[in-house]
Design a protein around this motif. Structure first.
Motif, PDB file in Angstrom:
ATOM      1  N   GLU A 188       3.391   5.799  -2.989  1.00 42.69           N
ATOM      2  CA  GLU A 188       4.585   6.461  -3.513  1.00 42.69           C
ATOM      3  C   GLU A 188       4.526   6.553  -5.039  1.00 42.69           C
ATOM      4  OE1 GLU A 188       9.328   5.563  -3.633  1.00 42.69           O
ATOM      5  OE2 GLU A 188       8.269   5.145  -1.759  1.00 42.69           O
ATOM      6  N   LYS A 189       4.111   5.477  -5.689  1.00 43.58           N
ATOM      7  CA  LYS A 189       3.975   5.499  -7.144  1.00 43.58           C
ATOM      8  C   LYS A 189       2.935   6.526  -7.572  1.00 43.58           C
ATOM      9  CE  LYS A 189       5.254   0.724  -8.136  1.00 43.58           C
ATOM     10  NZ  LYS A 189       4.758  -0.577  -8.620  1.00 43.58           N
ATOM     11  N   ARG A 218       0.837  -1.204   0.000  1.00 40.65           N
ATOM     12  CA  ARG A 218       0.000   0.000   0.000  1.00 40.65           C
ATOM     13  C   ARG A 218       0.873   1.256   0.000  1.00 40.65           C
ATOM     14  NH1 ARG A 218      -2.978  -1.216   3.997  1.00 40.65           N
ATOM     15  NH2 ARG A 218      -2.164   0.128   5.600  1.00 40.65           N
ATOM     16  N   LEU A 219       1.951   1.244   0.806  1.00 39.70           N
ATOM     17  CA  LEU A 219       2.856   2.387   0.828  1.00 39.70           C
ATOM     18  C   LEU A 219       3.579   2.551  -0.507  1.00 39.70           C
ATOM     19  CD1 LEU A 219       4.415   2.043   4.396  1.00 39.70           C
ATOM     20  CD2 LEU A 219       2.797   3.772   3.611  1.00 39.70           C
ATOM     21  N   LEU A 274       2.052   9.236  -5.965  1.00 41.07           N
ATOM     22  CA  LEU A 274       2.605  10.578  -5.771  1.00 41.07           C
ATOM     23  C   LEU A 274       3.540  10.951  -6.912  1.00 41.07           C
ATOM     24  CD1 LEU A 274       3.358  10.661  -1.935  1.00 41.07           C
ATOM     25  CD2 LEU A 274       1.723  12.069  -3.185  1.00 41.07           C
ATOM     26  N   ILE A 275       4.368  10.014  -7.316  1.00 40.74           N
ATOM     27  CA  ILE A 275       5.292  10.274  -8.425  1.00 40.74           C
ATOM     28  C   ILE A 275       4.511  10.556  -9.698  1.00 40.74           C
ATOM     29  CG2 ILE A 275       7.014   9.198  -9.928  1.00 40.74           C
ATOM     30  CD1 ILE A 275       8.079   7.771  -7.388  1.00 40.74           C
ATOM     31  N   ARG A 276       3.494   9.748  -9.946  1.00 34.45           N
ATOM     32  CA  ARG A 276       2.695   9.947 -11.157  1.00 34.45           C
ATOM     33  C   ARG A 276       1.958  11.278 -11.129  1.00 34.45           C
ATOM     34  NH1 ARG A 276       0.887   3.790 -11.126  1.00 34.45           N
ATOM     35  NH2 ARG A 276       2.609   2.958 -12.327  1.00 34.45           N
ATOM     36  N   SER A 277       1.449  11.660  -9.958  1.00 43.40           N
ATOM     37  CA  SER A 277       0.748  12.938  -9.886  1.00 43.40           C
ATOM     38  C   SER A 277       1.719  14.101 -10.084  1.00 43.40           C
ATOM     39  CB  SER A 277      -0.005  13.078  -8.564  1.00 43.40           C
ATOM     40  OG  SER A 277       0.886  13.201  -7.481  1.00 43.40           O
ATOM     41  N   SER A 278       2.965  13.945  -9.612  1.00 42.77           N
ATOM     42  CA  SER A 278       3.945  15.008  -9.847  1.00 42.77           C
ATOM     43  C   SER A 278       4.268  15.110 -11.324  1.00 42.77           C
ATOM     44  CB  SER A 278       5.214  14.779  -9.029  1.00 42.77           C
ATOM     45  OG  SER A 278       5.952  13.684  -9.529  1.00 42.77           O
TER      46      SER A 278
END
Length: 184
Positions: free
Chosen positions: A113-114, A108-109, A116-120
């Motif tokens: 993280e993935k 889940r973590l 968050l990276i994709r949204s950035s």
């Protein structure tokens, strides 16, 4: 009996570690291949050594005879489980549930993280606002105004300063400097 319980708990921890390592390998492997046969056999031998099972009776594991291997492993697991006391079964069950809980939390973590990276990445891909485009138009207007400048009224020193700022050659007569600025 306590020693046996500790061995089972250690084996469960090792199984969790191996499962996490395998999950990491599968995530990192872009080709989609899973663990190769040699590594698989080595991990099975290690796990069996940790729980005190002889590894010689396991045979050679390959992708061709998965059903036979699954049956063999099921039989070995049933044999091991039948030898456990109720306390050992409870301890093994708790260790397995904890391992699953820990694995799910880590997955889940990792997914967060993935995400968050994709949204950035999405934020970086946003097109410039209209206000920024106005600035570009202003810069184009400024450069157009520079082209309309009458360089003949300037001194040689002023002309050379402009040439330097544009990275152009600064030597020559005034008429050559003006011609160089007009052609740039």
């Amino acid at each position: 009996e306590q020693h046996r319980l500790e061995e089972v708990a250690a084996a469960a921890r090792e199984a969790v570690r191996l499962a996490e390592a395998e999950a990491a390998l599968m995530e990192d492997d872009e080709d989609g291949d899973i663990i190769d046969d040699d590594d698989w056999e080595a991990s099975v031998r290690l796990a069996n050594e940790l729980v005190g099972m002889p590894s010689s009776g396991l045979g050679n594991f390959s992708q061709d005879d998965d059903d036979d291997d699954d049956d063999d492993m099921d039989d070995l697991l049933q044999m091991e489980l039948s030898e456990l006391s109720p306390e050992e079964e409870d301890a093994l069950g708790k260790a397995a549930r904890e391992a699953v809980r820990k694995y799910e939390e880590e997955m889940r973590l990792a997914q967060k993280e993935k995400d968050l990276i994709r949204s950035s990445w999405d934020e970086e891909m946003v097109v410039a606002p209209v206000e920024d485009l106005d600035d570009v138009d202003d810069q184009e207007d400024d450069s157009a105004q520079e082209e309309d400048v009458d360089y003949s009224n300037m001194t040689v020193a002023e002309l050379k300063e402009i040439l330097r700022s544009k990275g152009l050659k600064v030597s020559g007569k005034k008429s050559e400097l003006i011609e160089r600025l007009n052609s740039s």
